[in-house]
Each structure stands twice: as structure tokens, then as C-alpha cells.
Scaffold this active site. Structure first.
Site, PDB file in Angstrom:
ATOM      1  N   LYS A 189      -2.162  -1.985   7.859  1.00  0.00           N
ATOM      2  CA  LYS A 189      -3.312  -1.439   8.580  1.00  0.00           C
ATOM      3  C   LYS A 189      -3.405  -2.040   9.980  1.00  0.00           C
ATOM      4  CE  LYS A 189      -6.375  -0.533   4.640  1.00  0.00           C
ATOM      5  NZ  LYS A 189      -7.690  -0.883   4.027  1.00  0.00           N
ATOM      6  N   ARG A 192      -0.819  -2.422  -7.007  1.00  0.00           N
ATOM      7  CA  ARG A 192      -1.088  -3.473  -6.001  1.00  0.00           C
ATOM      8  C   ARG A 192      -2.000  -4.549  -6.590  1.00  0.00           C
ATOM      9  NH1 ARG A 192      -1.427  -4.543  -0.421  1.00  0.00           N
ATOM     10  NH2 ARG A 192      -3.493  -5.073   0.364  1.00  0.00           N
ATOM     11  N   HIS A 220      -4.166  -8.936   3.637  1.00  0.00           N
ATOM     12  CA  HIS A 220      -5.609  -8.898   3.844  1.00  0.00           C
ATOM     13  C   HIS A 220      -5.964  -9.677   5.105  1.00  0.00           C
ATOM     14  CE1 HIS A 220      -6.395  -8.183  -0.728  1.00  0.00           C
ATOM     15  NE2 HIS A 220      -6.160  -7.074  -0.081  1.00  0.00           N
ATOM     16  N   ARG A 251       0.844  -1.181   0.000  1.00  0.00           N
ATOM     17  CA  ARG A 251       0.000   0.000   0.000  1.00  0.00           C
ATOM     18  C   ARG A 251       0.888   1.244   0.000  1.00  0.00           C
ATOM     19  NH1 ARG A 251      -2.145  -3.466   4.036  1.00  0.00           N
ATOM     20  NH2 ARG A 251      -4.214  -4.278   3.538  1.00  0.00           N
ATOM     21  N   TYR A 293      -9.591 -11.331  -6.870  1.00  0.00           N
ATOM     22  CA  TYR A 293      -8.550 -11.516  -7.879  1.00  0.00           C
ATOM     23  C   TYR A 293      -8.693 -12.845  -8.615  1.00  0.00           C
ATOM     24  CZ  TYR A 293      -6.505  -7.641  -5.356  1.00  0.00           C
ATOM     25  OH  TYR A 293      -6.307  -6.420  -4.755  1.00  0.00           O
ATOM     26  N   HIS A 312      -2.586   1.900  -6.190  1.00  0.00           N
ATOM     27  CA  HIS A 312      -3.406   0.741  -5.847  1.00  0.00           C
ATOM     28  C   HIS A 312      -3.613  -0.157  -7.065  1.00  0.00           C
ATOM     29  CE1 HIS A 312      -5.341  -0.714  -2.243  1.00  0.00           C
ATOM     30  NE2 HIS A 312      -6.293  -1.252  -2.986  1.00  0.00           N
TER      31      HIS A 312
END
Length: 331
Positions: free
Chosen positions: A191, A260, A283, A162, A292, A257
Site C-alpha cells: 500500500k 494472510r 503494517h 495481500r 494477532y 486475507h
């Protein structure tokens, strides 16, 4: 006006104490909540014709909240996802007040009854391997500045990091150039304070080693031409410049992104299992990563071929095999 009626003291406790100490929310989440009320309070102040510092809790009605959400979409051009994100912050604030003062339970219920708006997920944009390789050629590696930009772009593609993870990367987060047989790794701070490690390609290691030569452990890996750490905005502008250097991408919006997403899609095409990709991207839920597995037409075509109509039959039924039936009856 008593503190329990005025909105300001409640908001200070919510932003400075509750979400920081009690909830321990991530820094970016706190900033998002702060930005929500930076927009909301002036809006309510104009509507009720009161100074911001004299707003009461009761001034923030569900009707005004809905008007504010419409203002975000219609006047500020925000997406439905942004609208729902702002609403989530307002709901959390209402729940905070209602749980601490019973006189505001009804008010809290009206605010929390505001529904999130359903939004259609936007299609995942990504680059083919040829397009990505073309972007990597754009930085002029004959110059130090070009080598720095090449290292950043290659790092984003290699790790699927990110933007915030790239800007926070320090020299100490790189484990490269070791002679102990271990993999070269980058530690990413994602995150919610979560960290993960991503293996680095030999080409990425060479590019990064050139960048951190002679730097201290606490220095940022990626710095601007002024010698200051790259910002989120700086990386977005850098990707825009690289995109402008590729004529085939002129009509597409390429962001960090998208790089990414490109990493994830290329891992899927390489046959990497979806759970490994989840860990690679950081994730929390595998359902986030599942998008994906659905975007590549090649994978879909292979799946369709497995159940194609009109394929030759396998031959006669087992019931017509006399030897087999004789054997079964003898049991």
C-alpha cells in the site's frame, strides 16, 4: 451554470488533479474515491431530479448524504466499514471545495459534521497448520496448472502477501537461486507505494523457480490458465476452489486475507516478536499487528497460568528473617 456552482468541474479537479498530484494517494485509494462518486452522483440525481451533469454543489446536502449512506447499508448490503469508507471520500471532497472557495465553507462544515458509524471489529479468521497443509494438498501437482496453483497458494502462506501484492509480483521481484550465500527473497509492492522484502522457504523457491523458468523479467509470476496475469477476482475464486476441496472447511468462508491472517498467527505461535511480524506483513503501525497477539487461546491460557489463584505461597515474609533484620539495623 458557472463552473464554481456546478459539481462536475469540482469533481474533475478533485479526482484528476488534487488526489493525484497534490496528495499523491495510492492507486487503490483513488479507485475507491472514484467508485464512491460513481454511486453517489446517480443517487443524488434521482433524488433532486436533475441530470448528473447539471448537479450543483448545493444539491449535495448533508441530508442527501445521510440518505446515501443508509442506502449503502440497507439496499446494497454494505458493511459499516464500507459505509465509513465512502463517507471519508465525501468528506475529503467537501474539504477540498471549502478550502478553495469561501462561499462553501458552511456547506463543507455540514458535510464534515456527519459522524462515522461505530463498528465492532470482526473476529480474525485463520487456519490451523493442519488445515493449511490440507489446503496445500488440493492442487494437483501432476499437472502444470496444479503446480502453478500450488505455487500461488504456498507463496501467499509463506509471505502473508495481500492479493494486490501477489497480482503485481513480477519475475524481477524474485531473488532466488543465488549462489552468493544470500537469502532467497521476494520484493512485495504494498500500500502507498511501499515495498518490503520477505524471505522464502526452500519449498516456495522450488515451486516459484518452476513457474518462472524461461520467462522475462517483466512477466507476471502468477498467470491464469489463459496465460494472462492473475486478477484479484481470479485469486479469490482460486481460494474458493481450494476451500471446496477440504470438507472440514465447507462451512467457513476462506479468502486470501484469511491466508494472510494465518501467516501472522503462525508466526505468533512460533514465538516471533510482534515488531518483526509488523515488518513481515507491511503494517505501518504496530497497533494493527497487535490483534494477532490476542486471538490464540493457547497464549491466553499461558498468561492466565502465570497469575493463577491458589498457587503455593513463597514462604515466610522477609520481615521474619531475623538475620536479615539484624543486618539492616546494623547499617
Amino acid at each position: 451554470m458557472p463552473d464554481l456552482i456546478t459539481l462536475g468541474p469540482w469533481l474533475r479537479r478533485f479526482l484528476c488533479e488534487y488526489i493525484v498530484t497534490e496528495r499523491n494517494l495510492a492507486r487503490n485509494t483513488r479507485k475507491s474515491y472514484r467508485d464512491t462518486f460513481s454511486l453517489l452522483l446517480p443517487f443524488v440525481s434521482r433524488k433532486v431530479r436533475k441530470p448528473v451533469d447539471r448537479l450543483a454543489v448545493s444539491d449535495l446536502t448533508s441530508r442527501l448524504t445521510l440518505q446515501f449512506l443508509n442506502h449503502l447499508e440497507e439496499d446494497r448490503g454494505c458493511s459499516v466499514r464500507t459505509r465509513n469508507q465512502r463517507l471519508a471520500a465525501i468528506r475529503a471532497f467537501a474539504r477540498f471545495i471549502g478550502s478553495r472557495d469561501p462561499t462553501y465553507v458552511e456547506w463543507c462544515g455540514h458535510i464534515r459534521a456527519i459522524a462515522s458509524k461505530k463498528s465492532m471489529p470482526s473476529p480474525v479468521g485463520w487456519l490451523t497448520k493442519a488445515e493449511m497443509e490440507t489446503m496445500l494438498v488440493v492442487p494437483d501437482r501432476k499437472t502444470r496448472r496444479g503446480r502453478s496453483e500450488y505455487a500461488l497458494l504456498l507463496f501467499l502462506y509463506n509471505t502473508g502477501a495481500r492479493v494486490s501484492e501477489a497480482t503485481q509480483l513480477k519475475v524481477r521481484d524474485l531473488q532466488i537461486g543465488g549462489d552468493n550465500g544470500k537469502h532467497d527473497l521476494a520484493t512485495l509492492h504494498g500500500k502507498g507505494g511501499k515495498t518490503r522484502q520477505c524471505p522464502l522457504w526452500p519449498e516456495t523457491v522450488r515451486a516459484l523457480a518452476d513457474q518462472i523458468l524461461g520467462r522475462s523479467a517483466d512477466d507476471a509470476v502468477f498467470v491464469s490458465r489463459l496465460g494472462t496475469p492473475f486478477t484479484r477476482f481470479g485469486i479469490y475464486r482460486f481460494i474458493e476452489r481450494c476451500t471446496a476441496g477440504v470438507p472440514d472447511l465447507a462451512d467457513r468462508k476462506i479468502t486470501p486475507h484469511v491466508i494472510r491472517h494465518t501467516t501472522a498467527c503462525h508466526l505468533v505461535l512460533a514465538g516471533v516478536d510482534i515488531n518483526t511480524i509488523r515488518a513481515w506483513l507491511g503494517h505501518v503501525s504496530i497497533s494493527t499487528t497487535n490483534i494477532y497477539a490476542e486471538i490464540d487461546l493457547t497464549l491466553k491460557a499461558n498468561a492466565v497460568a502465570l497469575c493463577e489463584v491458589g498457587q503455593p505461597s513463597r514462604g515466610r515474609s522477609w520481615k521474619e528473617d531475623k538475620d536479615l533484620m539484624t543486618f539492616l539495623k546494623s547499617l
